[in-house]
Design a protein around this motif. Structure first.
Motif, short mmCIF file in Angstrom:
data_model
loop_
_atom_site.label_atom_id
_atom_site.label_comp_id
_atom_site.label_asym_id
_atom_site.label_seq_id
_atom_site.Cartn_x
_atom_site.Cartn_y
_atom_site.Cartn_z
N LYS A 141 -11.96 12.07 19.47
CA LYS A 141 -12.92 12.52 20.50
C LYS A 141 -12.32 13.65 21.34
O LYS A 141 -13.02 14.58 21.74
CB LYS A 141 -13.30 11.35 21.41
CG LYS A 141 -14.48 10.56 20.89
CD LYS A 141 -14.51 9.19 21.53
CE LYS A 141 -15.65 9.00 22.48
NZ LYS A 141 -15.62 7.65 23.09
N ALA A 142 -11.03 13.58 21.58
CA ALA A 142 -10.37 14.60 22.40
C ALA A 142 -10.18 15.91 21.64
O ALA A 142 -10.09 16.97 22.23
CB ALA A 142 -9.03 14.06 22.90
N GLN A 143 -10.09 15.82 20.31
CA GLN A 143 -9.72 16.99 19.51
C GLN A 143 -10.90 17.74 18.90
O GLN A 143 -10.79 18.91 18.61
CB GLN A 143 -8.77 16.56 18.39
CG GLN A 143 -7.36 16.30 18.87
CD GLN A 143 -6.47 15.84 17.73
OE1 GLN A 143 -6.96 15.49 16.66
NE2 GLN A 143 -5.17 15.88 17.96
N TYR A 144 -11.97 17.06 18.65
CA TYR A 144 -13.05 17.69 17.89
C TYR A 144 -14.35 17.77 18.69
O TYR A 144 -14.53 17.05 19.67
CB TYR A 144 -13.31 16.92 16.60
CG TYR A 144 -12.14 16.93 15.65
CD1 TYR A 144 -11.97 17.98 14.74
CD2 TYR A 144 -11.19 15.91 15.67
CE1 TYR A 144 -10.89 17.99 13.87
CE2 TYR A 144 -10.11 15.91 14.82
CZ TYR A 144 -9.96 16.96 13.92
OH TYR A 144 -8.89 16.97 13.07
N SER A 145 -15.23 18.62 18.17
CA SER A 145 -16.57 18.70 18.75
C SER A 145 -17.29 17.38 18.48
O SER A 145 -16.89 16.62 17.59
CB SER A 145 -17.36 19.83 18.09
OG SER A 145 -17.67 19.47 16.77
N ALA A 146 -18.34 17.15 19.22
CA ALA A 146 -19.06 15.89 19.10
C ALA A 146 -19.50 15.61 17.67
O ALA A 146 -19.30 14.52 17.15
CB ALA A 146 -20.26 15.87 20.04
N ALA A 147 -20.08 16.65 17.02
CA ALA A 147 -20.60 16.45 15.66
C ALA A 147 -19.46 16.16 14.69
O ALA A 147 -19.54 15.23 13.86
CB ALA A 147 -21.37 17.68 15.21
N GLU A 148 -18.38 16.94 14.79
CA GLU A 148 -17.23 16.75 13.91
C GLU A 148 -16.58 15.38 14.16
O GLU A 148 -16.17 14.69 13.22
CB GLU A 148 -16.22 17.89 14.15
CG GLU A 148 -14.95 17.81 13.33
CD GLU A 148 -15.15 18.12 11.85
OE1 GLU A 148 -16.28 18.51 11.47
OE2 GLU A 148 -14.19 17.94 11.08
N ALA A 149 -16.50 15.04 15.42
CA ALA A 149 -15.90 13.75 15.78
C ALA A 149 -16.69 12.60 15.15
O ALA A 149 -16.12 11.65 14.61
CB ALA A 149 -15.85 13.58 17.29
#
Lengths: 265, 97
Positions: A141-149
């Motif tokens: 969640k901290a590293q990726y965009s919402a969709a990617e996460a």
């Protein structure tokens, strides 16, 4: 797998994905996972308790049957010693049945123990994976965009989902085995209740009844003949028409002590 | 690739093992189809052993989805038959399977 193989894989994956489909949001999957884990933990505890109870019962029965084997063997020898071959044969037939039962019990108890261990291992793995998932989810969640996460968390959730399915499978198998075992225990109890393993002197000597007729059918005649021949030899009696015990070994502790056909000379 | 043996653990295998796994898997399928119980046990055991010996077990905290999932090692012949027919698992089995 490529081609026509991997059918097990397809079937089991369908099962897992159906389970995961219940939660579209990975966060929900996690909650679902926790809930499931709690259910599993309760189930596992109960499952193990059932397994232990069934096992103890079987072990007690095995102990009793072991005593019967010794007793029936002694009785057969005594009967033989006084020339009562019919009684000796009956005792040996019962001993045969008891020994077969004993082997089967030992084997099932061992199987049950292995199921139990698998259940414990699988449950432990699930616990570890759920913890790992919780950590990983925050990192993603901290590293990726919402969709990617969302995608990555779903992937990780599949790993947890598989382990949940694994625990489920281990559970089911332990439960099935325990049910088998209970049925087996009940069957043995019935044999006991019917007097199959009873002390022969308690049922009035050579009284022929239903049990004896059934035992005649159940036990292998040739094995009984063989044992009788051995006893005759030990007792120094002649062996009228006993088949030579050449190929089969009965594993009987008395087998080694006698010199076969000694009395013939 | 990742292979799970149900009720055991997951293994990581190099992709180069794919073809051999495929062969071994086909042997299991064939044995079940031929209703040959001995062949089933032998081939299934071989498949599992191949995964165990060629693969590296995954750590308990690794979250990998398996590429292939194998049934539990104590799978009975009868159960193998059920898995293949998919009764109760696949709602609508493909015709003429």
């Amino acid at each position: 797998m490529a081609g026509q193989s991997g059918r097990f894989t397809t079937v089991i994956k369908a099962k897992i994905s159906r389970m995961l489909d219940k939660a579209e949001d990975p966060g929900e999957t996690l909650d679902y996972g926790y809930q499931k884990q709690l259910e599993s933990l309760q189930g596992v505890k109960k499952g193990i308790a059932d397994v232990v109870t069934a096992k103890k019962r079987l072990q007690m029965q095995a102990g009793k049957i072991e005593q019967s084997v010794v007793k029936l063997d002694t009785q057969a020898r005594q009967a033989m010693g006084v020339g009562n071959e019919e009684l000796a044969r009956m005792a040996l037939e019962r001993k045969n049945v008891a020994q077969t039962e004993l082997q089967s019990l030992d084997q099932q108890v061992a199987e049950l123990e292995s199921q139990q261990q698998k259940l414990i291992d699988s449950e432990q793995k699930l616990r570890t994976k759920i913890e790992a998932f919780r950590t990983k989810k925050e990192v993603i969640k901290a590293q990726y965009s919402a969709a990617e996460a969302q995608v990555r968390i779903s992937e990780a959730a599949t790993g947890v989902g598989e382990q949940m399915a694994d625990v489920g499978m281990a559970m089911q198998r332990a439960v099935d085995k325990t049910e088998d075992m209970k049925a087996r225990a009940d069957a043995v109890s019935e044999l006991e209740a019917a007097g199959t393993f009873d002390d022969l002197t308690q049922i009035g000597g050579g009284g022929q009844d239903d049990i004896d007729r059934q035992l005649h059918q159940l036990s292998s005649g040739s094995m009984v003949d063989e044992e009788m021949a051995k006893m005759r030899a030990e007792l120094g009696q002649g062996s009228p028409a006993a088949p030579a015990p050449a190929e089969l070994s009965s594993g009987d502790e008395a087998a080694g002590t006698a010199k076969p056909e000694e009395g013939k000379a | 690739m990742i292979v799970r043996i149900f009720t055991e653990t997951q293994y990581r295998l190099d992709e180069s093992h794919h073809a051999r796994l495929d062969e071994l898997d086909d042997l299991v399928v064939a044995a079940v189809k031929a209703d040959d119980e001995d062949a089933f046990h032998a081939s299934f055991e071989e498949l599992l052993d191949y995964v165990r010996t060629q693969g590296e077990p995954l750590g308990d905290d690794e979250l990998e989805a398996s590429d292939f999932i194998l049934p539990p090692p104590d799978l009975s012949f009868a159960e193998a038959g059920e898995e293949f027919t998919g009764e109760g698992l696949i709602p609508d089995p493909p015709a003429a399977a």
